[in-house]
Design a protein around this motif. Structure first.
Motif, PDB file in Angstrom:
ATOM      1  N   HIS A   1       0.809  -1.224   0.000  1.00 23.42           N
ATOM      2  CA  HIS A   1       0.000   0.000   0.000  1.00 23.42           C
ATOM      3  C   HIS A   1       0.842   1.275   0.000  1.00 23.42           C
ATOM      4  O   HIS A   1       0.475   2.268  -0.589  1.00 23.42           O
ATOM      5  CB  HIS A   1      -0.994  -0.001   1.166  1.00 23.42           C
ATOM      6  CG  HIS A   1      -0.412   0.367   2.488  1.00 23.42           C
ATOM      7  ND1 HIS A   1       0.340  -0.518   3.239  1.00 23.42           N
ATOM      8  CD2 HIS A   1      -0.422   1.527   3.197  1.00 23.42           C
ATOM      9  CE1 HIS A   1       0.736   0.080   4.339  1.00 23.42           C
ATOM     10  NE2 HIS A   1       0.294   1.323   4.349  1.00 23.42           N
ATOM     11  N   ASP A   2       2.007   1.229   0.668  1.00 21.95           N
ATOM     12  CA  ASP A   2       2.844   2.433   0.762  1.00 21.95           C
ATOM     13  C   ASP A   2       4.055   2.375  -0.158  1.00 21.95           C
ATOM     14  O   ASP A   2       5.024   3.099   0.055  1.00 21.95           O
ATOM     15  CB  ASP A   2       3.325   2.608   2.212  1.00 21.95           C
ATOM     16  CG  ASP A   2       2.369   3.468   3.030  1.00 21.95           C
ATOM     17  OD1 ASP A   2       1.539   4.178   2.430  1.00 21.95           O
ATOM     18  OD2 ASP A   2       2.463   3.424   4.271  1.00 21.95           O
TER      19      ASP A   2
ATOM     20  N   LYS B   1       5.941   5.375  -1.256  1.00 22.16           N
ATOM     21  CA  LYS B   1       6.855   6.123  -0.382  1.00 22.16           C
ATOM     22  C   LYS B   1       8.312   5.891  -0.759  1.00 22.16           C
ATOM     23  O   LYS B   1       9.183   6.681  -0.386  1.00 22.16           O
ATOM     24  CB  LYS B   1       6.618   5.741   1.075  1.00 22.16           C
ATOM     25  CG  LYS B   1       5.358   6.360   1.625  1.00 22.16           C
ATOM     26  CD  LYS B   1       5.315   6.276   3.131  1.00 22.16           C
ATOM     27  CE  LYS B   1       4.035   6.919   3.645  1.00 22.16           C
ATOM     28  NZ  LYS B   1       3.799   6.616   5.058  1.00 22.16           N
TER      29      LYS B   1
ATOM     30  N   HIS C   1       2.447   9.987  -2.522  1.00 19.17           N
ATOM     31  CA  HIS C   1       2.785   8.555  -2.478  1.00 19.17           C
ATOM     32  C   HIS C   1       1.682   7.622  -2.967  1.00 19.17           C
ATOM     33  O   HIS C   1       1.994   6.585  -3.546  1.00 19.17           O
ATOM     34  CB  HIS C   1       3.382   8.138  -1.124  1.00 19.17           C
ATOM     35  CG  HIS C   1       2.401   7.830  -0.050  1.00 19.17           C
ATOM     36  ND1 HIS C   1       2.000   8.751   0.884  1.00 19.17           N
ATOM     37  CD2 HIS C   1       1.750   6.683   0.271  1.00 19.17           C
ATOM     38  CE1 HIS C   1       1.141   8.195   1.714  1.00 19.17           C
ATOM     39  NE2 HIS C   1       0.966   6.950   1.373  1.00 19.17           N
TER      40      HIS C   1
ATOM     41  N   HIS D   1      -5.913   4.439  -0.557  1.00 21.14           N
ATOM     42  CA  HIS D   1      -5.920   4.180   0.888  1.00 21.14           C
ATOM     43  C   HIS D   1      -5.941   5.427   1.779  1.00 21.14           C
ATOM     44  O   HIS D   1      -6.226   5.323   2.968  1.00 21.14           O
ATOM     45  CB  HIS D   1      -4.808   3.203   1.291  1.00 21.14           C
ATOM     46  CG  HIS D   1      -3.419   3.766   1.288  1.00 21.14           C
ATOM     47  ND1 HIS D   1      -2.682   3.918   0.147  1.00 21.14           N
ATOM     48  CD2 HIS D   1      -2.636   4.202   2.287  1.00 21.14           C
ATOM     49  CE1 HIS D   1      -1.494   4.413   0.452  1.00 21.14           C
ATOM     50  NE2 HIS D   1      -1.437   4.601   1.749  1.00 21.14           N
ATOM     51  N   HIS D   2      -5.673   6.610   1.238  1.00 17.11           N
ATOM     52  CA  HIS D   2      -5.803   7.832   2.052  1.00 17.11           C
ATOM     53  C   HIS D   2      -6.985   8.691   1.628  1.00 17.11           C
ATOM     54  O   HIS D   2      -7.116   9.830   2.045  1.00 17.11           O
ATOM     55  CB  HIS D   2      -4.523   8.677   1.953  1.00 17.11           C
ATOM     56  CG  HIS D   2      -3.371   8.087   2.693  1.00 17.11           C
ATOM     57  ND1 HIS D   2      -3.328   8.009   4.073  1.00 17.11           N
ATOM     58  CD2 HIS D   2      -2.209   7.531   2.253  1.00 17.11           C
ATOM     59  CE1 HIS D   2      -2.195   7.431   4.442  1.00 17.11           C
ATOM     60  NE2 HIS D   2      -1.494   7.126   3.360  1.00 17.11           N
TER      61      HIS D   2
ATOM     62  N   ASP E   1      -4.135   0.371   8.285  1.00 14.69           N
ATOM     63  CA  ASP E   1      -3.063   1.359   8.156  1.00 14.69           C
ATOM     64  C   ASP E   1      -3.214   2.436   9.232  1.00 14.69           C
ATOM     65  O   ASP E   1      -2.256   2.775   9.929  1.00 14.69           O
ATOM     66  CB  ASP E   1      -3.155   1.987   6.760  1.00 14.69           C
ATOM     67  CG  ASP E   1      -2.086   3.038   6.506  1.00 14.69           C
ATOM     68  OD1 ASP E   1      -0.944   2.839   6.953  1.00 14.69           O
ATOM     69  OD2 ASP E   1      -2.399   4.053   5.852  1.00 14.69           O
TER      70      ASP E   1
HETATM   71 FE   LIG Z   1       0.060   5.587   2.963  1.00 15.41          FE
END
Ligand SMILES: [Fe+2]
Ligand SMILES: [Fe+2]
Length: 501
Positions: free
Chosen positions: A286-287, A290, A315, A343-344, A372
């Motif tokens: 998911h990240d 980054k 990201h 996801h954000h 998360d």
């Molecule tokens: Fe994230």
């Protein structure tokens, strides 16, 4: 687990039921007679309980369900010479063979475990000749509603069966046999292996992407598979390991933790194994975006300025692009890209990236967002020095709508972790300190987890303290221990992760 003040040796009941050899319960290849028929037995056992609850006893459905359970039991007794049903913690053993918990039998397992717990029944041996009428008496008593303490209920159960002249069942109290302990140790070891392997592979993948190389997705798929398998097999150990917080490894551990929570959550939401693999993979990645954000920004301790924040907030779509590029070489589900991107976003779409056209966040994104949010808020990171207690984070996720979490998913998450999630430091009404070890298997006891007592009543730390179940009551039916409040482990010099390795 053994309750305080009660030794592991069975001292009461009609007859003691002893655990058999360890070797039998070892996972063997193939599906043995006992495993196959054990599952059928649990299904018919559960089916009969449901039928009795739903219909009057003279109903055809009840009669048939009772005939089914009696016949299945009789078949096992005939073939094996014995039928012993035993519960221990979150496990069910039939003739010392542990039955595998999977998605199909989740409801029946949970229900039977909760019933046995409520009546302090650790083991039931079914003797030859147990007929439908015997089963009817036993099951009706077992599931009759009562507010009495488990020990009292155990006595009532024996009394009622005696009165009714039912002598085809023998009962044993809850006792942790050697084989259960060995199984528990083995699961714990396996969980540790899975966890450290997952962190190592994740590190490798994230670093590859950072350096513009194509990561090995096969490896990461294997890692996700082992996480899913481990969670379906025994959830507590792996979830416990999410409490280990190593500052330097934050990024990698975070990805693995989010994967563990997401898979455990997905299981509760009824996803299939294949769906859990996809969800786990999406969660682990998911990240990934980054790794395209400069390290100075990622690790900055002060608050971010506008430009830095813009980089950070990129990201999700950077992640989607990174995954899209990987897709060229290797099979990667499209859903992972959606999760990286969404996801954000928050359920009301007020998050980032800014949404341009109407959309419904996918269920995978909602699950990953909850996992998360929880892991991020309970971790110590460079730009967040005082983490909230896990209980406070849960409350915030549930009550603060601006966090944009899906309420149903949050509810399932609270069911998974209890109100006091694993790793929470709590102060008990006995003035002892405890660390939450696992949620109570009984869903009605979300505020009474299993706790490791880590201090005496003066606050002196005791290492490797005893595990106690906060749902345990004394002879008068009063809870032995109750949580007064949660506390900050730092104040007591406690590293929570130390109690899970
Ligand atoms: Fe994230
Ligand atoms: Fe994250």
């Amino acid at each position: 687990m053994t309750a305080p003040g009660r030794g592991p040796t069975p001292a009461r009941g009609v007859a003691s039921v002893t655990p058999r050899s360890v070797a039998v319960f070892e996972e063997m290849g193939g599906d043995s007679f006992i495993r196959r028929n054990g599952r059928v037995f649990i299904q018919t056992f559960y089916g009969a309980l449901r039928a009795i609850k739903l219909y009057p006893v003279e109903n055809e459905a009840v009669r048939k369900a009772l005939d089914d359970v009696a016949a299945t039991a009789a078949n096992i007794v005939r073939q094996e010479g014995d039928l012993e049903f035993r519960v221990s913690g979150e496990f069910i053993f039939i003739n010392s063979t542990r039955l595998r918990l999977d998605l199909d039998n989740y409801a029946s397992f949970s229900y039977l475990l909760a019933l046995c717990r409520a009546s302090d029944v650790g083991a039931v041996r079914v003797l030859e000749g147990a007929g439908a009428r015997d089963w009817l008496t036993f099951l009706s008593v077992l599931q009759s509603p009562s507010k009495d303490a488990p020990a009292a209920r155990f006595g009532q159960l024996l009394g009622r069966l005696e009165q009714a002249g039912v002598r085809t069942f023998e009962f044993g109290p809850p006792a942790e046999g050697e084989d259960d302990k060995e199984f528990r140790e083995k699961s714990k070891e396996a969980a540790k292996r899975t966890y450290s392997q997952s962190v190592a592979v994740t590190k490798d993948v994230i670093n590859s992407v950072r350096m513009g190389r194509t990561p090995n997705i096969k490896k990461i798929k294997r890692v996700v598979q082992s996480i899913v398998d481990q969670i379906l097999n025994e959830e507590t150990s792996l979830v416990g390991l999410t409490t280990i917080r190593d500052y330097d490894e934050y990024t990698f551990q975070h990805s693995v933790n989010v994967c563990i929570f997401s898979v455990a959550l997905g299981r509760r939401l009824g996803l299939s194994k294949i769906q859990l693999y996809d969800l786990g993979l999406a969660a682990l990645f998911h990240d990934i975006g980054k790794s395209r954000v400069p390290v100075e920004v990622l690790n900055k301790t002060e608050s971010l300025d506008d430009d830095e924040w813009r980089l950070m907030a990129a990201h999700p779509w950077l992640g989607m692009l990174a995954l899209f590029q990987m897709r060229g070489q290797q099979e990667l589900p499209y859903r992972a890209m959606v999760v990286a991107y969404e996801h954000h976003m928050k359920t009301d779409l007020t998050g980032y990236p800014k949404n341009v056209r109407p959309r419904m966040m996918s269920i995978f994104s909602k699950v990953v967002a909850v996992a998360d949010g929880f892991d991020a808020a309970t971790s110590r990171r460079s730009y967040q020095t005082t983490p909230l207690t896990p209980a406070a984070v849960l409350q915030e996720m549930r009550d603060n709508r601006r966090r944009g979490m899906d309420p149903v998913v949050v509810k399932a998450f609270i069911n998974l972790t209890g109100i006091y999630p694993v790793g929470t430091l709590v102060v008990l009404d006995t003035f002892e300190l405890g660390i939450v070890h696992s949620a109570n298997p009984n869903p009605e006891m979300v505020s009474r987890p299993v706790v490791r007592v880590v201090s005496d009543n003066l606050g002196n730390l005791t290492y490797d303290g005893a595990l106690v179940d906060l749902a345990d009551r004394d002879e008068a039916g009063v809870f032995r221990r109750t949580i007064i409040k949660t506390a900050d482990p730092d104040r007591y010099g406690i590293r929570v992760g130390d109690f899970f390795v």
